[in-house]
Write a protein that holds these residues in place. Sequence first.
Motif, PDB file in Angstrom:
ATOM      1  N   ARG A  32       3.430   2.180   2.477  1.00 25.62           N
ATOM      2  CA  ARG A  32       3.333   2.375   3.791  1.00 25.62           C
ATOM      3  C   ARG A  32       2.998   4.185   4.055  1.00 25.62           C
ATOM      4  O   ARG A  32       3.701   4.887   4.432  1.00 25.62           O
ATOM      5  N   LEU A  73       3.153   6.438   7.156  1.00 27.12           N
ATOM      6  CA  LEU A  73       4.574   7.223   7.368  1.00 27.12           C
ATOM      7  C   LEU A  73       4.618   8.153   6.706  1.00 27.12           C
ATOM      8  O   LEU A  73       5.848   8.146   7.076  1.00 27.12           O
ATOM      9  N   ARG A  74       4.590   8.351   5.457  1.00 28.81           N
ATOM     10  CA  ARG A  74       5.098   9.308   4.448  1.00 28.81           C
ATOM     11  C   ARG A  74       4.268  10.982   5.345  1.00 28.81           C
ATOM     12  O   ARG A  74       5.255  11.698   4.749  1.00 28.81           O
TER      13      ARG A  74
END
Length: 125
Positions: free
Chosen positions: A103, A106-107
């Motif tokens: 993902r 979203l990091r």
Amino acid sequence: MNGWLLAAGVTALGVTAVHIVGGHRDVVRPLLSSGLADEPKRVLHAVWHMVTADLALSGLALLYLSLADGTPGAGLLAWFVAAHFTAYAAAFLAITLSVKWPRPLLRLPQWILLLPVAALAAGAA
């Protein structure tokens, strides 16, 4: 009053506030307590402060332009801020997508805050 510029300025100042609060907690404190050599640590800390000033000045400039109708060069400055926030967002996207994280979008979510300012400023130009 230009509503697009007002929205861009308020949003940019909101991004600045998030940068100051979140960045200090998630970036600055860990950086300063890390084992990184002192010179690069201080340079990175200074860069964080430069970005803080840049975000704040961009937001204030957009806010001023929204309140000062007919300012010469307002469209050009709006395009400049739009390009500059797009470049910031692209840098975060390029870095986060180059790492094999699950993902990844979203990091390093800073791009999510930066792109709306770019879009609003471009809409005002």
